[in-house]
Design a protein around this motif. Structure first.
Motif, PDB file in Angstrom:
ATOM      1  N   CYS A 153      -9.335  -4.758   4.336  1.00  0.00           N
ATOM      2  CA  CYS A 153      -9.377  -4.402   2.919  1.00  0.00           C
ATOM      3  C   CYS A 153      -9.049  -5.609   2.048  1.00  0.00           C
ATOM      4  O   CYS A 153      -9.728  -5.876   1.050  1.00  0.00           O
ATOM      5  CB  CYS A 153      -8.407  -3.254   2.633  1.00  0.00           C
ATOM      6  N   ASN A 154      -8.016  -6.361   2.437  1.00  0.00           N
ATOM      7  CA  ASN A 154      -7.584  -7.517   1.638  1.00  0.00           C
ATOM      8  C   ASN A 154      -8.642  -8.610   1.576  1.00  0.00           C
ATOM      9  O   ASN A 154      -8.713  -9.369   0.607  1.00  0.00           O
ATOM     10  CB  ASN A 154      -6.292  -8.092   2.212  1.00  0.00           C
ATOM     11  N   THR A 155      -9.450  -8.705   2.627  1.00  0.00           N
ATOM     12  CA  THR A 155     -10.451  -9.787   2.689  1.00  0.00           C
ATOM     13  C   THR A 155     -11.874  -9.293   2.464  1.00  0.00           C
ATOM     14  O   THR A 155     -12.830 -10.024   2.714  1.00  0.00           O
ATOM     15  CB  THR A 155     -10.358 -10.494   4.049  1.00  0.00           C
TER      16      THR A 155
ATOM     17  N   TYR B 145       0.832  -1.200   0.000  1.00  0.00           N
ATOM     18  CA  TYR B 145       0.000   0.000   0.000  1.00  0.00           C
ATOM     19  C   TYR B 145       0.869   1.253   0.000  1.00  0.00           C
ATOM     20  O   TYR B 145       1.970   1.264   0.556  1.00  0.00           O
ATOM     21  CB  TYR B 145      -0.904   0.041   1.236  1.00  0.00           C
TER      22      TYR B 145
ATOM     23  N   ARG C 243      -3.976   0.587  -2.501  1.00  0.00           N
ATOM     24  CA  ARG C 243      -3.316  -0.633  -2.969  1.00  0.00           C
ATOM     25  C   ARG C 243      -2.481  -0.307  -4.196  1.00  0.00           C
ATOM     26  O   ARG C 243      -2.956   0.264  -5.174  1.00  0.00           O
ATOM     27  CB  ARG C 243      -4.343  -1.708  -3.287  1.00  0.00           C
TER      28      ARG C 243
ATOM     29  N   ALA D 197      -5.729  -3.096   7.101  1.00  0.00           N
ATOM     30  CA  ALA D 197      -5.292  -3.613   5.809  1.00  0.00           C
ATOM     31  C   ALA D 197      -5.860  -5.003   5.554  1.00  0.00           C
ATOM     32  O   ALA D 197      -6.270  -5.336   4.432  1.00  0.00           O
ATOM     33  CB  ALA D 197      -3.771  -3.640   5.741  1.00  0.00           C
ATOM     34  N   THR D 198      -5.914  -5.810   6.608  1.00  0.00           N
ATOM     35  CA  THR D 198      -6.492  -7.145   6.473  1.00  0.00           C
ATOM     36  C   THR D 198      -7.966  -7.063   6.093  1.00  0.00           C
ATOM     37  O   THR D 198      -8.456  -7.847   5.271  1.00  0.00           O
ATOM     38  CB  THR D 198      -6.322  -7.930   7.785  1.00  0.00           C
TER      39      THR D 198
ATOM     40  N   THR E 167     -14.634  -4.869  -4.351  1.00  0.00           N
ATOM     41  CA  THR E 167     -13.178  -4.908  -4.509  1.00  0.00           C
ATOM     42  C   THR E 167     -12.585  -3.710  -3.795  1.00  0.00           C
ATOM     43  O   THR E 167     -12.796  -2.565  -4.195  1.00  0.00           O
ATOM     44  CB  THR E 167     -12.787  -4.873  -5.998  1.00  0.00           C
ATOM     45  N   CYS E 168     -11.865  -3.966  -2.724  1.00  0.00           N
ATOM     46  CA  CYS E 168     -11.299  -2.880  -1.926  1.00  0.00           C
ATOM     47  C   CYS E 168     -10.008  -2.384  -2.572  1.00  0.00           C
ATOM     48  O   CYS E 168      -9.047  -3.134  -2.730  1.00  0.00           O
ATOM     49  CB  CYS E 168     -11.018  -3.372  -0.505  1.00  0.00           C
TER      50      CYS E 168
ATOM     51  N   THR F 232     -12.957   0.834   4.668  1.00  0.00           N
ATOM     52  CA  THR F 232     -12.508   0.246   3.401  1.00  0.00           C
ATOM     53  C   THR F 232     -13.337   0.847   2.276  1.00  0.00           C
ATOM     54  O   THR F 232     -14.515   1.158   2.456  1.00  0.00           O
ATOM     55  CB  THR F 232     -12.666  -1.276   3.414  1.00  0.00           C
TER      56      THR F 232
END
Length: 802
Positions: free
Chosen positions: A54-56, A26, A97, A51-52, A61-62, A76
């Motif tokens: 956002c990733n999950t 990021y 990202r 961040a986790t 779509t983050c 997010t």
């Protein structure tokens, strides 16, 4: 910078993690907030947890997330700064990202998520969710993982030739897009946007790291020039040369160009300025072909009467046709070589768009620039540094931060140059910063006092008499990260909660355990996260989780922080600006024993003055000289005058033009007499830094004789200053250049030995001692100064042993 590029601006370049990020993958921007209808909110303990999330993220779509560390809140979002507007918000950080910021492809580009929306032939792409003029086989609904957003080029079917799109041309159903490869090592135009990883020169020398000063000292500091992307030891072009270059690791070869091929893709599209110019005039494409003094311009392709390398071949994107005025190399404004053999080049007199001032117009600030009233909406001073010492971005520029605070949108806000302003009614003047990782900050300004104070604040005469460090006094420097004072109530008078306590407010971001070096042992106000607004604390009010504290600034209590703030005018010593009395309290007058002023100097310690060795040629006896402190006029009739005889003269032993004078007794340090700060050892002032010279020297009949004058101008990197057209290799490593290449601003006779001070981290640091020059204020002949940072060890050793 005057260039309005299309999405091809980053052609062939990777978006790097600007300024670093505490989350892998990021890019972080402080003080930034992005609006998104498609978002989710979470309560988390750390930025890594955000961040986790956002990733999950499964709802969408983050592409970015926003994190508020103090409140431990996480948002997010399905958008990023490439597609949506970014707004200012204090205490917030935007994380984007990196995959969605790239404007190049890896492999066949199935993971390309950039914003290119034109095909190879220039056709505009059709939106993926549209059925006109072509009914698509691939839609956002049928291909949710392909990120078929807007009308951006994508590769949902794994086409071996890369990203493509349906077109808005009814006769052409689809075409491939011209998206460059992330691994392609080539340059567009003269490579100022090159972000590749080639790190050897055209003759095979290995490049020196940009953050190293060995084997070659230089002024291209990555931390102070973040917009130049000076990463590792990669070839770059930070100063508009014909192509990327680097310093080498060979002691015998200072620098060399790199051999990087030109890209085969089309160069960035530019919106030309024909009738007027903005900023530096980089986009000017008009037909003016005479200089401001009426000289005819030489054709750019010609080599007579002036030989040069600013040719159409070396600068292919700069439209160097005929002999029209242009700005191919990031000068201050359009210019040209002249057909007069006696005048190599001059600026051109091109009309400026609107009421914008030229970047090099002399600036004489108003007397009211020291402070602001109310919320600062009417502040019209020229301060252009933030509370943490960052340089402000020009309001008319969209790099590194895009924004809507323009002169056109806020015609009454005086959004000129990069001066601090408050166009939107915030709580104080602010500006966007030139640091890509920090969107904005409040400025280094104090509120005007409600009534004048008749008292003066004493300054400690000798450091040894005060056991408190500046950080332990009940005042702050800059944004107060080093504040360790006792204040423990907020601006509203609420008692602070202990940092180790979890009632009434639970928190885990800032505790003595998580930040053991931040002074969080009790409940005193602190600034563990470097908040631009200063120290704060969690409060004992259940309805207010945290708030700021009212901590006074330490101005006047430390070196380099004058009580009377200088004008800091970009006028001229030769032709210039009379200083405010006692606004440069370290300036001394070096005189003959019978009182005639002939040189300047800088107080750096209560009993020591820095000056130039050549000022002491008339005699080696201390009794031949005396020093005056606390004076503003050459007549020296002020009651604040302190007159000192010399006890000792110490010249730099290797013959450099720098010397120390020991006074017969320590000076009385007060608001009119105060030392300047010394620089860090071997520190090289970054190219383009605005610095200031003061003195009572020769004014060549321009007025202001007999009073202390000041001028500001930029530091010129030695690599540039030693070019044949300038000082032709005369400048040594232990010297530095500063001045305006076009002349008109300089130090002169009588200023010798005086200070060149630069403003950094909210204080003035003496970086140079006025040494020599070829005449006064001559074009292409900037002043030369002894580089103080090269002599810090000698200065410290001399003071301690004498």
């Amino acid at each position: 910078m005057g260039l309005l590029y299309t999405a091809a601006f980053l052609l062939g370049a990777l978006i790097c993690t600007v300024g670093g990020s505490d989350v892998e993958g990021y890019s972080k921007t402080e003080g930034a907030w992005i609006l998104s209808l498609n978002k989710r909110t979470y309560s988390v303990n750390t930025v890594a947890e955000c961040a986790t999330k956002c990733n999950t993220e499964t709802s969408f779509t983050c592409k970015s997330f926003i994190y508020n560390e103090k409140d431990q809140e996480c948002w997010t979002a399905a958008v990023n700064s490439k597609t949506h507007s970014v707004f200012r918000r204090s205490t917030i950080a935007l994380y984007e990202r990196n995959a969605y910021l790239l404007e190049c492809v890896n492999g066949i580009g199935t993971d390309y998520r950039g914003t290119k929306s034109k095909t190879n032939s220039g056709k505009i792409c059709q939106r993926w969710d549209s059925s006109y003029p072509h009914r698509p086989n691939f839609t956002p609904q049928s291909n949710p993982r392909a990120d078929l957003d807007s009308n951006f080029c994508r590769n949902p079917d794994g086409d071996s030739n890369g990203p493509w799109c349906y077109t808005t041309d009814a006769n052409t159903r689809w075409e491939h897009c011209n998206v460059p490869s992330c691994s392609e090592e080539c340059i567009v135009c003269n490579g100022v946007n090159y972000r590749g990883k080639i790190s050897t020169t055209e003759n095979g020398f290995t490049c020196q790291r940009w953050d190293s000063q060995k084997p070659h000292n230089h002024g291209y500091n990555p931390s102070t020039l973040p917009q130049k992307y000076l990463e590792e030891n990669y070839c770059r072009n930070p100063d508009g040369d014909p192509r990327p270059w680097c310093f080498t690791t060979s002691p015998s070869k200072r620098w060399e160009f790199c051999s990087i091929p030109r890209c085969t893709t089309e160069p960035p599209t530019i919106i030309p300025e024909v009738d007027c110019v903005t900023n530096q005039g980089l986009a000017y494409r008009g037909t003016i072909a005479v200089t401001e003094t009426g000289k005819t311009c030489q054709s750019w392709s010609a080599q007579t009467p002036q030989t040069h390398n600013r040719t159409p071949q070396n600068y292919p994107c700069k439209d160097l046709d005929n002999n029209y005025c242009r700005n191919p190399d990031n000068e201050r404004r359009p210019w040209c070589y002249t057909t007069d053999p006696a005048t190599r080049w001059e600026y051109c007199n091109v009309t400026r768009c609107g009421n914008e001032a030229a970047p090099d117009d002399p600036v004489i600030p108003p007397d009211t620039e020291n402070c602001y009233e109310g919320n600062g909406s009417n502040y019209r001073g020229i301060t252009s540094e933030t509370i943490s010492g960052k340089k402000c971005q020009r309001w008319s520029s969209m790099t590194p931060h895009k924004h809507d605070k323009t002169q056109e949108a806020f015609p009454n806000a005086d959004l000129r140059r990069n001066w601090c302003r408050n166009p939107d009614g915030d709580q104080a003047p602010w500006c966007y910063t030139t640091d890509p990782a920090v969107r904005w900050e409040y400025c280094n300004l104090e509120k005007c006092p409600t009534k004048p104070s008749g008292t003066t604040r004493p300054i400690q005469q000798e450091p040894s008499t005060n056991t408190q460090t500046p950080a332990e006094r009940d005042c702050k420097t800059g944004n107060g990260e080093t504040y360790r004072g006792p204040t423990s109530v907020t601006v509203l008078g609420v008692t602070c909660q202990a940092w180790s306590a979890q009632t009434p407010h639970q928190h885990s971001s800032f505790t003595p355990e998580t930040h053991p070096t931040k002074g969080l042992e009790g409940n005193s106000c602190r600034n563990p996260d470097g908040d631009v607004n200063g120290p704060w604390c969690y409060t004992t009010d259940r309805n207010k989780k945290w708030d700021y504290c009212q901590i006074s600034d330490c101005a006047g209590l430390e070196c380099g922080t004058p009580v009377v703030k200088p004008k800091r005018c970009f006028g001229r010593i030769v032709g210039g600006c009379v200083s405010k009395p006692h606004s440069w309290p370290w300036q001394i007058s070096l005189r003959t024993s019978n009182g005639i002023h002939f040189c300047g100097g800088t107080l750096i310690h209560p009993q020591w003055v820095l000056t130039a060795t050549h000022c002491l040629e008339r005699s080696s006896r201390p009794s031949a000289y005396k020093v005056l402190l606390g004076v503003h006029t050459e007549l020296a009739t002020e009651p604040s005058k302190q007159e000192m005889r010399l006890e000792k003269i110490v010249k730099e032993p290797n013959g450099a033009d720098i010397a120390l004078l020991k006074l017969e007794r320590p000076a009385l340090i007060n608001e009119k007499v105060q030392p300047a700060c010394l620089p860090e050892k071997d520190y090289i002032v970054p190219s383009g830094t605005e610095c200031y010279v003061t003195g009572w020297g020769e004014t060549q009949g321009t007025g202001g004789d007999g009073t202390l004058k000041e001028t500001g101008f930029p530091v010129i990197e030695n690599r540039v200053c030693n070019r044949p057209a300038y000082l032709n290799g005369r400048v040594k490593d232990h010297e530095m250049c500063a001045g305006n290449i076009e002349g008109g601003t300089d130090s002169c006779q009588g200023d010798s030995g005086g200070p060149l001070v630069c403003y950094a981290q909210n204080r003035f640091v003496v970086q140079g001692v006025t040494s020599w020059g070829l005449g006064c204020a001559n074009a292409m002949k900037p002043g030369v100064y002894a580089r103080v940072s090269k002599f810090v060890d000698w200065i410290d050793r001399t003071i301690k042993t004498n």
